[in-house]
Every structure is written in structure tokens, then in C-alpha cells.
Enzyme design. Structure first.
Site, PDB file in Angstrom:
ATOM      1  CG  ASP A 181       3.872   1.256  -7.750  1.00 56.52           C
ATOM      2  OD1 ASP A 181       3.831   1.217  -6.493  1.00 56.52           O
ATOM      3  OD2 ASP A 181       3.804   0.353  -8.646  1.00 56.52           O
ATOM      4  CB  CYS A 226      13.346 -10.415  -8.086  1.00 56.35           C
ATOM      5  SG  CYS A 226      11.563 -10.590  -8.312  1.00 56.35           S
ATOM      6  CB  CYS A 255       1.353 -17.449  -0.838  1.00 49.86           C
ATOM      7  SG  CYS A 255       1.128 -16.786   0.870  1.00 49.86           S
TER       8      CYS A 255
END
Ligand code: SF4
Ligand code: SF4
Length: 384
Positions: A147, A228, A262
């Protein structure tokens, strides 16, 4: 180096990566040309919000060789992070507790992964020195990234065979779900490539799109960052738009909803990594306790944690929203009122919103109670 030596080195790298605690490593080249139009469309639509660095770095994100000239391969690694007692439902269900995205409950993953990737690079370097009988620059330039650089880590991981990018835009692995961190080691060795996963396996499922509290997954594979909760509570340094505040519930740092729903996360393994074990004061914490932290306490409790980087004011902003979404108890109202004088302007505005929201809820509840009492009194049976 001969092809056979490179193939052996690739096998050794996979073994060493496992020894260092990575759950998987894949090797890919640096060609992400197919991703460039998708990235450009996402930027053009403004889905990156105020994350200006995304636009600033432009297509460099899709060109790892621009980051480190001479790069031939990307070693893409993943490391599971789910703690053994994740306590998802227990925390989300209780509006008096603060929900922190599960990846952020322990030590800052950037440090953990970068350190391990560095160890992996050093190990490869030593092996190259043995193979080349030299100690000067035996494997050429290499660099670990977690990142820390503009790099399209998910498409790279998909190309390296670690999984496919799901409709929520995260990487999914058929035997591990999505609760893992990704990192990359850029190297200038022509190692043999791993094959990508043949096809994505979301199929007709749209569970993540339907469950997202703020409607942030605006189309399959497209997340509008501005909607988000992860962006709103972490990256966003300004006020949280009012339309999203009631939808955030008790999520004070990130959100896991699209991953939780999910089906592939049925296969997610808990991580044995002690660094990712939840810190007791961040795991199922009462919001009112967190609200009581001074800036010094915030810094102390979040030392070495990824939460620290959002700073005290954003932390207070997020807490004010969560308190406003919780029960309107006298204790909460008093704590918010006490903090109002002298609060930083952005936080003050969120406190005002929370107090107004709680007052409205109290009124509604009082109205309902009065109505109920009237109904009971009117229809009281003789013996009551
Ligand atoms: S993290 Fe939460 S808010 Fe963001 S896309 Fe997933 S479900 Fe939606
Ligand atoms: S919830 Fe369904 S659509 Fe979304 S990423 Fe998982 S499998 Fe794909």
C-alpha cells in the site's frame, strides 16, 4: 541464470514465503495494459473522491516498471488476517459498541508485511549470490510494497494466480475468501510466471451489491469510493455527508459488510499471526468508552495500529456519528453535550447532528409510548 535454476528459485521462493507466514505467493509480469482503460474510467467518474494521490499517479499504478526501472516480475503475496474470535455479528448487532474493520484490530499490517517481504527479498538475494558467486548486487534492484506506492495490487494478484477480482472489487480466493492482505515484491529476475485463475467465480451472485449499506458498489466491479464507508471513515478528512450518516450504524473505522455476505468467505481461515490478534480495547469496545479517550489516550491506545493514521479529529467525527445512531440514553446525550464546547468545528458539527438525531428519536419513542399507554387504558380489561 539458466531456466532450470530460475524454476528452482521460484519453487524455493514459494517455500520461503510460507516459512515467513505468507499464505500464498504468485509470480507475474508487469504488463497491466488491459487495466489502464478501467482505471482511467474510474478516475474520470471521480470515484476516488478526495484521494487525489490516485489521480496524481495516473497510469503509473498500472506500470510497476515505472516505479522501479528494470522490474521484470512482481511477486504477489497474500496473508490471512481474520482473528480467531472475529465477533462480527456480536459487534454489528449491538449499537452501543463500535465496529472496527477486522483488518485493523491488531498491529499495522503495513509494518508486518513489509518486514516479511524484506526478509523474503534478502533470502532471494543470498541465493542469487550463491548462484552467481558474487556479493555485489547479485539479483539487481528489488523493492517491497504494501500500500506504499501507486500500484494496482489486485489485478497483479489476479494475474499471479492468487484469485479473481470480485464484484466488490476485492480479490477473492476460492479456498480463502477475501480476508487477507496483499503485498508485492518487485524484482528484476526473469522468474517463470504463474498462471492466472482461469475465470472469475462470482457467477450470478450480487449479494455484496445488495447488502452494501450505502449503495457504494454502483455496478459489478465498480466501487464509488465517495459512498463507501471505508473511504468515508478513513480516507475522507472532511465532514461525512449527512445522507450517509444514518446508514453507517456503529461502523467507526471501515466496513466489512460486502466481505461478510460473500459466500466465498465461508472458506476463510483464521490467522495464527499474533500481530493480527485484536487489541482488547478495540475489540467490541463500548462507544461511550472510546468517546471518553483524550487525544493522548487515543495516541497511546492506537500506537502501532493502522487506526492511528486517521488522527484524533476524524476518530471523534466517526464516533459522534455512531453515537448518534445508537440509543438515546441520558449518558450518551450528556457525554456529547459535555464535549460540544471547544470541539474542533468539524467534530462540533457532527456532535450537533448526533444530538439532534438522538433528540428526534427520543421524541418518537415518547410519542409511541404515549400512544401505547392510551391504547392500553382505553381497552383495559375489567380485571386489570
Ligand atoms: S466496504 Fe461497506 S460501504 Fe464499502 S463497498 Fe463494501 S459494503 Fe459497501
Ligand atoms: S458476494 Fe457474490 S458477487 Fe460479491 S464478490 Fe462475493 S461472490 Fe462475488
Amino acid at each position: 541464470m539458466m531456466a532450470a535454476e530460475l524454476a528452482q528459485l521460484a519453487q524455493d521462493i514459494k517455500l520461503w514465503a510460507r516459512e515467513l507466514g505468507f499464505d500464498q505467493v504468485g509470480i507475474t509480469d508487469t504488463d497491466l495494459a488491459l487495466e489502464e482503460p478501467r482505471l482511467q474510467a474510474w478516475l474520470d467518474a471521480g470515484h476516488h473522491g478526495t484521494m487525489d494521490y490516485m489521480a496524481r499517479h495516473g497510469m503509473m499504478r498500472a506500470r510497476p516498471f515505472d516505479l522501479l526501472p528494470g522490474t521484470l516480475r512482481v511477486l504477489s503475496v497474500r496473508m490471512n488476517y481474520l482473528p480467531f474470535e472475529a465477533g462480527f455479528a456480536a459487534t454489528l448487532r449491538d449499537p452501543t459498541l463500535g465496529y472496527i474493520s477486522r483488518y485493523a484490530l491488531g498491529r499495522d499490517y503495513h509494518k508486518v508485511l513489509r518486514n516479511r517481504l524484506k526478509q523474503l527479498g534478502e533470502r532471494i538475494e543470498r541465493r542469487c549470490a550463491e548462484l552467481f558467486h558474487t556479493t555485489t548486487d547479485p539479483m539487481g534492484e528489488w523493492r517491497p510494497f504494501v500500500d506504499s506506492a501507486p500500484i494496482l495490487e489486485r489485478p497483479l494478484a489476479a494475474k499471479a494466480g492468487l484469485g479473481w477480482v470480485g464484484k466488490h472489487s476485492l480479490l477473492l480466493n476460492e479456498s480463502a475468501g477475501s480476508f487477507f492482505f496483499l503485498g508485492e515484491l518487485l524484482v528484476s529476475l526473469p522468474l517463470p510466471l504463474d498462471a492466472p485463475v482461469e475465470k472469475e467465480q462470482c457467477g450470478k451472485c450480487v449479494a455484496c451489491i445488495n447488502i452494501c449499506p450505502t449503495g457504494a458498489i454502483v455496478a459489478p466491479y465498480v466501487v464509488d469510493g465517495r459512498r463507501c464507508i471505508s473511504y468515508l471513515t478513513i480516507e475522507n478528512d472532511g465532514p461525512i455527508p449527512e445522507e450517509f450518516r444514518p446508514l453507517m450504524g456503529n461502523r467507526i473505522y471501515g466496513c466489512d459488510d460486502c466481505q461478510l455476505i460473500c459466500p466465498w468467505n465461508r472458506y476463510a481461515d483464521a490467522s495464527p499471526e499474533p500481530d493480527f490478534s485484536p487489541r482488547p480495547n478495540l475489540h467490541r469496545p463500548p462507544l461511550i468508552d472510546l468517546w471518553g479517550w483524550s487525544e493522548n489516550e487515543f495516541l497511546k491506545h492506537t500506537e502501532g495500529s493502522p487506526i492511528r493514521r486517521i488522527g484524533y479529529q476524524r476518530w471523534r467525527r466517526n464516533l459522534a456519528v455512531a453515537l448518534g445512531n445508537g440509543p438515546a440514553t441520558p449518558e450518551v446525550m450528556a457525554a456529547l453535550q459535555q464535549a460540544r464546547p471547544g470541539a474542533e468545528p468539524m467534530v462540533a458539527e457532527h456532535i450537533d447532528w448526533a444530538l439532534a438525531t438522538l433528540a428526534r428519536r427520543q421524541q418518537d419513542e415518547n410519542k409511541k409510548t404515549r400512544l401505547l399507554i392510551r391504547c392500553i387504558e382505553k381497552g383495559l380489561p375489567d380485571h386489570a
